[in-house]
Each structure stands twice: as C-alpha cells, then as structure tokens.
Design an enzyme around this catalytic site. Structure first.
Site, PDB file in Angstrom:
ATOM      1  N   TYR A  32      -2.184  -0.315   5.566  1.00 48.33           N
ATOM      2  CA  TYR A  32      -2.379   1.100   5.229  1.00 48.33           C
ATOM      3  C   TYR A  32      -1.658   1.374   3.908  1.00 48.33           C
ATOM      4  CZ  TYR A  32      -4.418   5.513   6.366  1.00 48.33           C
ATOM      5  OH  TYR A  32      -5.228   6.619   6.357  1.00 48.33           O
ATOM      6  N   GLU A  35       0.639   3.440  -3.121  1.00 45.55           N
ATOM      7  CA  GLU A  35       1.182   3.027  -4.418  1.00 45.55           C
ATOM      8  C   GLU A  35       2.546   2.334  -4.294  1.00 45.55           C
ATOM      9  OE1 GLU A  35       0.143   3.096  -7.750  1.00 45.55           O
ATOM     10  OE2 GLU A  35      -1.830   3.418  -6.865  1.00 45.55           O
ATOM     11  N   HIS A  37       3.459   0.148  -1.958  1.00 47.07           N
ATOM     12  CA  HIS A  37       3.150  -1.271  -1.747  1.00 47.07           C
ATOM     13  C   HIS A  37       2.662  -1.895  -3.058  1.00 47.07           C
ATOM     14  CE1 HIS A  37       2.319   0.375   2.435  1.00 47.07           C
ATOM     15  NE2 HIS A  37       3.140  -0.611   2.720  1.00 47.07           N
ATOM     16  N   GLN A 148      12.941  -0.624  -1.895  1.00 45.13           N
ATOM     17  CA  GLN A 148      14.229   0.041  -1.688  1.00 45.13           C
ATOM     18  C   GLN A 148      14.128   1.184  -0.675  1.00 45.13           C
ATOM     19  OE1 GLN A 148      17.167  -1.016  -2.843  1.00 45.13           O
ATOM     20  NE2 GLN A 148      17.926   0.582  -1.455  1.00 45.13           N
ATOM     21  N   SER A 185       4.910   6.713   2.152  1.00 39.88           N
ATOM     22  CA  SER A 185       5.017   5.976   3.405  1.00 39.88           C
ATOM     23  C   SER A 185       3.672   6.032   4.118  1.00 39.88           C
ATOM     24  CB  SER A 185       6.086   6.626   4.297  1.00 39.88           C
ATOM     25  OG  SER A 185       5.953   6.173   5.631  1.00 39.88           O
ATOM     26  N   ARG A 187       3.327   6.401   7.063  1.00 43.24           N
ATOM     27  CA  ARG A 187       3.454   7.390   8.144  1.00 43.24           C
ATOM     28  C   ARG A 187       3.304   8.832   7.650  1.00 43.24           C
ATOM     29  NH1 ARG A 187       7.389   3.373  10.389  1.00 43.24           N
ATOM     30  NH2 ARG A 187       6.615   2.816  12.459  1.00 43.24           N
TER      31      ARG A 187
END
Ligand code: AMP
Length: 283
Positions: A32, A35, A37, A148, A185, A187
């Site tokens: 999922y 940016e 990742h 981070q 995220s 989520r």
C-alpha cells in the site's frame, strides 16, 4: 522489473547478481505504497546497482486485536508504482514461503524492543526483527533502507544487524510528509475527514518543542507536557505516549543530551498514528 514469489527463484537471481559483483539494496515493506516508501526506493536506486523491494504483510508483527485482516492491500497499484521507479526485483512471498509449517525461531532484541511502542504492542518488534532477519537472509543485500518515521524499528534493526553480524549497511531515510506535515503512512486512509484535518497537530507539536530545545530547554518533562497539551487542546487525539529518549538505546532521558528521539503515538478514533523528530544536543 522482475516479480518473484519464491525464495528459490529469488536466490537464483541474487546469486547471479552477486557473482557479477553488483551491489544490492533492499527495501522491506508491507505494501500500500506511498511517497514515503518511494523515497526509500529512490535513495536505494542512487546508491546501489540493484534495487529489491519486498511486499509482505507479516502476521507475526500484529497483535491479536490489531489490524492484520483489514491492513490496506493493493498489489496491482503497488507494482505499477514500483515499475515506474524502475526497480529491479519485486519480491512478494506467500505466508508459506516465509513461515514453513512448524516454524519455531524468533529474534528478540531486548530492551530497545520494550520501550515506546513496544510497551503497548507486546511481540511487535519480535515479529519485525524475525521477518527482517529472514528477508535479509533471503535477499542478501549490501544495504537495507529504513524510514525514520519508524524510529524504534530503526533502533531495533540496527541493534539486531550489529549483534548478529549481518553483513549489511543499515541506511535511514528522512520521514516524508504530506503538505500539512502529517507523516505519510499506509494507515492514514483509515482516518475520518475530521481526524485527517486534525492529525497534523502531531508534527506541529514536535516542531514547536524542537524550537523550544533550540532556545535552550533541556528538561524532558517540560517538553513532554508541552506536546501533550498541544495535541489534547487542539484535537480529539488520544495520546498513547510521548517520550524523550536516547535515539540509539531508547532509554528515557530526564535531561536532553547527545542524540535525542522525541516520539509520539496518538489515537484518532481507532487509528493509531506515530511520529517523531531527532534532535542533536551540542552542549
Ligand atoms: P511499512 O510498509 O509501513 O512497513 O514501511 C516500509 C518502510 O517504509 C519502513 O522502513 C518505513 O519506516 C518506511 N516508511 C513508511 N512511511 C514512511 C514515511 N512517511 N517516510 C519515510 N519512510 C517511511
């Protein structure tokens, strides 16, 4: 981009690449993609000959009442994004490929796994360390790229790599944020419109304490109270923890010194968001 689903097939390709002397960079993800990742992917592409990304929603890092079943998944969209980034290998193992039946071996990185999120998510970092150790053995990369945003994960995995002599360099990439400061995220899609509008208060409160530290504040309790007040009075967020800890050992600090991690976990409804900043104290 080659899509690989079995460890055997992956090994064959990796062995060939290593024989040719290629440097291999690896980005483990749960998919999922966003940016955040992709910033890891781009950094890896700059620094390594070969970029390997894995997508695997690791059941062993979810607690019994966590969101394993409803964790967002979209392999089609993820692979289109990764193809555009020109990665070399997308590794999508099945549960059976990762955990054979009768699986019994776990890695527990003591102390650092118990702090912060670890206190509220028992077994989470044991699951993370175990799956990343396994993925490192499967992919055999020269460099591992981590965000981070998950600062405790970085601390746990750096410790694990050092303690268990994994021949890998662990590289940390800064947190990518939405325009309003909310840390990206997977989520975030769970958030209601109202909570999404309030969630940037987390990063705003971290930026405010960073300013305070630059102006000379060194008392942890004062900074923690400031963050709590800021979040509680400006949103419906329910704070799980706010902490000032040593960025490497994750031990609590009364007075800030060296590299300090200021970390926050907040619930908006049932969605748990985490964020952090690292501050260097020079005196
Ligand atoms: P996940 O798919 O959530 O397991 O994340 C995979 C990797 O992407 C981890 O190393 C994360 O720390 C990293 N990551 C997730 N969100 C961000 C972000 N907003 N900025 C930078 N890295 C991130």
């Amino acid at each position: 981009m080659r899509v690989v689903k079995t460890v055997k097939q992956l090994r064959l390709i990796i062995d060939g690449l290593r024989r040719k002397g290629r440097t291999i960079g690896f980005i483990p993800t749960m998919g999922y993609l966003h940016e955040g990742h992709l910033s890891l992917v781009r950094r890896c592409r700059q620094e390594c000959d070969v970029t390997v990304v894995s997508i695997y929603v690791n059941p062993k890092q979810f607690g019994p009442h966590e969101d394993l079943q409803r964790y967002p998944r979209d392999i089609g969209r993820d692979s289109t994004m990764l193809k555009k980034e020109n990665i070399d290998i997308l590794f999508i193992p099945s549960d059976n490929a990762v955990y054979s039946s009768g699986y019994l071996t776990y890695i527990d990185v003591e102390n650092v796994s118990r702090a912060l999120c670890g206190a509220f998510r028992p077994g989470h970092f044991r699951g993370v360390a175990t799956v990343v150790a396994k993925l490192l053995n499967m992919v055999q990369p020269h460099a591992l790229y981590l965000g981070q945003k998950d600062a405790q994960q970085v601390a746990v995995l750096k410790r694990m790599a050092a303690d268990l002599n994994f021949p890998v360099a662990v590289r940390t990439v800064p947190t990518m944020r939405e325009a309003d400061g909310l840390a990206m995220s997977s989520r975030n899609v769970y958030l209601s419109a109202a909570h999404r509008a309030q969630a940037p208060v987390i990063y705003k409160s971290l930026v405010a304490v960073r300013r305070c530290i630059r102006q000379g504040e060194r008392r942890s309790a004062t900074l923690v109270a400031m963050i709590k007040r800021n979040i509680e009075s400006n949103s419906e967020g329910k704070i799980q923890y706010v902490a000032c800890v040593d960025a490497e050992s994750l031990e609590p600090l009364k007075t800030l010194r060296h590299r300090v991690l200021i970390a926050v976990a907040v619930f908006f409804g049932t969605t748990r968001l985490i964020d952090n900043v690292i501050v260097l104290i020079k005196n």
